[in-house]
Enzyme design. Structure first.
Site, PDB file in Angstrom:
ATOM      1  CG  ASP A   1      31.424  -2.803  30.151  1.00 11.99           C
ATOM      2  OD1 ASP A   1      31.036  -2.955  31.304  1.00 11.99           O
ATOM      3  OD2 ASP A   1      31.290  -3.440  29.164  1.00 11.99           O
TER       4      ASP A   1
ATOM      5  CG  ASP B   1      30.815  -7.981  29.774  1.00  6.91           C
ATOM      6  OD1 ASP B   1      30.153  -8.431  30.704  1.00  6.91           O
ATOM      7  OD2 ASP B   1      31.306  -6.875  29.645  1.00  6.91           O
TER       8      ASP B   1
ATOM      9  CG  HIS C   1      29.023 -11.172  34.837  1.00  4.79           C
ATOM     10  ND1 HIS C   1      28.464 -11.328  33.472  1.00  4.79           N
ATOM     11  CD2 HIS C   1      29.752 -10.083  34.697  1.00  4.79           C
ATOM     12  CE1 HIS C   1      28.983 -10.553  32.852  1.00  4.79           C
ATOM     13  NE2 HIS C   1      29.465  -9.413  33.493  1.00  4.79           N
TER      14      HIS C   1
ATOM     15  CG  HIS D   1      24.387 -12.405  36.249  1.00  6.73           C
ATOM     16  ND1 HIS D   1      23.472 -12.278  37.202  1.00  6.73           N
ATOM     17  CD2 HIS D   1      25.561 -13.122  36.703  1.00  6.73           C
ATOM     18  CE1 HIS D   1      24.175 -12.879  38.506  1.00  6.73           C
ATOM     19  NE2 HIS D   1      25.305 -13.385  38.127  1.00  6.73           N
TER      20      HIS D   1
ATOM     21  CD  GLU E   1      32.213  -6.837  35.088  1.00  5.37           C
ATOM     22  OE1 GLU E   1      32.124  -5.400  34.881  1.00  5.37           O
ATOM     23  OE2 GLU E   1      31.418  -7.500  34.681  1.00  5.37           O
TER      24      GLU E   1
ATOM     25  CD  GLU F   1      33.392  -6.982  31.685  1.00  2.00           C
ATOM     26  OE1 GLU F   1      32.861  -5.907  31.277  1.00  2.00           O
ATOM     27  OE2 GLU F   1      32.493  -7.583  32.128  1.00  2.00           O
TER      28      GLU F   1
HETATM   29  O1  LIG Z   1      26.483  -5.555  37.140  1.00  2.00           O
HETATM   30  S1  LIG Z   1      25.945  -6.832  36.540  1.00  2.00           S
HETATM   31  O2  LIG Z   1      24.492  -6.636  36.579  1.00  2.00           O
HETATM   32  C1  LIG Z   1      26.580  -8.229  37.300  1.00  2.00           C
HETATM   33  C2  LIG Z   1      27.762  -8.562  37.795  1.00  2.00           C
HETATM   34  C3  LIG Z   1      27.762  -9.736  38.430  1.00  2.00           C
HETATM   35  C4  LIG Z   1      26.716 -10.448  38.363  1.00  2.00           C
HETATM   36  S2  LIG Z   1      25.462  -9.654  37.487  1.00  2.00           S
HETATM   37  N1  LIG Z   1      26.367  -7.111  34.876  1.00  2.00           N
HETATM   38  C5  LIG Z   1      25.819  -7.613  33.876  1.00  2.00           C
HETATM   39  C6  LIG Z   1      24.884  -6.663  33.528  1.00  2.00           C
HETATM   40  C7  LIG Z   1      23.337  -6.534  33.645  1.00  2.00           C
HETATM   41  C8  LIG Z   1      22.557  -5.553  32.982  1.00  2.00           C
HETATM   42  C9  LIG Z   1      22.933  -4.903  31.854  1.00  2.00           C
HETATM   43  F1  LIG Z   1      22.190  -4.096  30.895  1.00  2.00           F
HETATM   44  C10 LIG Z   1      24.379  -5.310  31.417  1.00  2.00           C
HETATM   45  C11 LIG Z   1      25.129  -6.032  32.149  1.00  2.00           C
HETATM   46  C12 LIG Z   1      27.892  -6.714  34.822  1.00  2.00           C
HETATM   47  C13 LIG Z   1      28.268  -6.026  33.659  1.00  2.00           C
HETATM   48  N2  LIG Z   1      27.597  -4.884  33.210  1.00  2.00           N
HETATM   49  C14 LIG Z   1      28.220  -4.559  31.966  1.00  2.00           C
HETATM   50  N3  LIG Z   1      29.268  -5.231  31.775  1.00  2.00           N
HETATM   51  N4  LIG Z   1      29.306  -6.258  32.824  1.00  2.00           N
HETATM   52 MN   LIG Z   2      30.893  -5.061  30.611  1.00  2.00          MN
HETATM   53 MN   LIG Z   3      30.542  -7.755  32.700  1.00  2.00          MN
END
Ligand SMILES: O=S(=O)(c1cccs1)N(Cc1ccc(F)cc1)Cc1ncn[nH]1
Ligand SMILES: [Mn+2]
Ligand SMILES: [Mn+2]
Ligand SMILES: [Mn+2]
Length: 371
Positions: free
Chosen positions: A143, A154, A223, A231, A256, A352
């Site tokens: 990812d 993303d 998101h 986000h 995702e 995703e």
């Molecule tokens: O889980 S999440 O924090 C989130 C999901 C729903 C609301 S916020 N996140 C966002 C994120 C946060 C911090 C990171 F360092 C990287 C990504 C989703 C995600 N992670 C990887 N791909 N997409």
């Molecule tokens: Mn992702």
């Molecule tokens: Mn994501």
């Protein structure tokens, strides 16, 4: 003396393959559902206006093209026996080379390359000294983000070597595609979650003679995405959750879904590698601790509000930063995003895509011929 940022475009970037600067469109889907949605596609005036916003869309398409080329090479070259560091850094270096700039705020990694294994569903990338080696029976969620002037793609897939996991991967792939098909202008979040869950839970997988129903990981979500903000404040559930918040015209969403043979619920587990500036923190909050103040300046300069990981601090020459980093987290200026794990011994999978809600049609901008 800090080397001056060279603002020249670097050679070898993706631009060499698109000399006219126009990047390929993603997969178009018509809006479905309401009568109103069905007639959006014929609204000529909206279509004309949408073309005016083309620069923004074109930058997403550039990021998506980089993502497709990097992942195609990764899917071919990643093999058991590689360390997780080799897996993540090969992808990250490839993204940076295609991006054609050394300025990490102009383009490059949108967020760290996650390589979460087996019962770990998300937000694991190796820190310095990590000795983990990829195994034949691993289920790895790759990812990673690509950004072009803050427009973040993303997009993620699940890499396996043992085909015994194929039913799990197919369940999640179909569930994500269902989420993408259901998403649209004026669609309620809970309705996307309900559609995803119905598909996911229609699958079961047999592993080591035992049959498991595939469960949605109910506390993981898609998101919306805003410029330099992975986000944007809206979450897209993968189970029915009663959230009647609607998707809106012009928004960008990461759709995702995660399937699991375990509990279908994740908790924080293991050493943190992912960090991100807290956008809700008061700007210019005074930081007395000198080392922490300097580190915050480095983070602002190199990442801004983009997520980063410890290896990104290492590669720009930061040393002995952990205490200062923890102080910034305790002060609420930086947030930690530790690995998210289901129960030990289970297997989790993810797919995703990033979608663009144009006024007249939906664009699955990160779609490739792989997934
Ligand atoms: O889980 S999440 O924090 C989130 C999901 C729903 C609301 S916020 N996140 C966002 C994120 C946060 C911090 C990171 F360092 C990287 C990504 C989703 C995600 N992670 C990887 N791909 N997409
Ligand atoms: Mn992702
Ligand atoms: Mn994501
Ligand atoms: Mn958390």
């Amino acid at each position: 003396k800090k080397k001056k940022k060279n603002n020249k475009k670097k050679k070898g970037g993706i631009n060499q393959f698109f000399p006219d600067g126009v990047f390929p469109e993603g997969e178009w889907q018509e809006y479905t559902g309401s009568e109103e949605n069905l007639k959006r596609v014929t609204d000529e005036e909206k279509r004309y206006l949408d073309r005016q916003a083309n620069n923004k869309w074109n930058e997403f398409r550039k990021g998506a093209e980089i993502h497709r080329r990097v992942r195609q090479t990764a899917q071919k070259n990643i093999k058991p026996g590689m360390t997780m560091t080799e897996v993540a850094e090969s992808i990250e270096n490839s993204v940076r080379a295609y991006s054609g700039t050394d300025d990490s705020l102009k383009g490059g990694m949108g967020f760290p390359c996650g390589v979460s294994l087996n019962h770990c569903a998300a937000h694991y990338t190796p820190n310095a000294g990590d000795k983990v080696v990829l195994q034949y029976d691993d289920v790895m969620k790759v990812d990673f983000g690509v950004h072009v002037n803050g427009h973040i793609i993303d997009c993620a897939w699940t890499q396996t070597f043992n085909e015994r996991y194929d039913p799990l991967l197919n369940a999640v792939k179909e569930a994500t595609n269902t989420g993408i098909k259901t998403a649209g202008i004026d669609v309620r979040m809970t309705d996307v979650g309900e559609a995803v869950e119905e598909v996911m839970e229609s699958y079961e997988v047999e592993l080591d003679g035992k049959v498991y129903p595939v469960k949605c990981i109910r506390n993981l979500q898609g998101h919306n995405i805003k410029p330099y903000q992975i986000h944007g404040g809206k979450s897209v559930p993968i189970v029915k959750n009663g959230d009647t918040t609607k998707m809106e015209e012009g928004e960008t969403f990461a759709i995702e879904t995660f399937g699991s043979t375990g509990k279908g619920y994740v908790v924080h587990g293991g050493e943190c590698s992912h960090y991100m500036k807290n956008l809700d923190a008061p700007p210019n909050a005074p930081i007395r601790l000198d080392r922490a103040k300097k580190l915050m300046q480095t983070i602002d300069k190199n990442f801004g509000s983009l997520p980063f990981c410890r290896r990104y601090l290492d590669r720009i020459g930061e040393e002995k930063y952990l205490l200062a980093l923890n102080q910034l987290c305790r002060a609420g200026l930086i947030t930690e995003h530790p690995p998210l794990v289901d129960v030990k011994g289970c297997y989790t999978a993810q797919y995703e895509h990033t979608i663009l809600l144009h006024p007249t049609r939906k664009e699955v901008v990160s779609r490739g011929d792989d997934y």
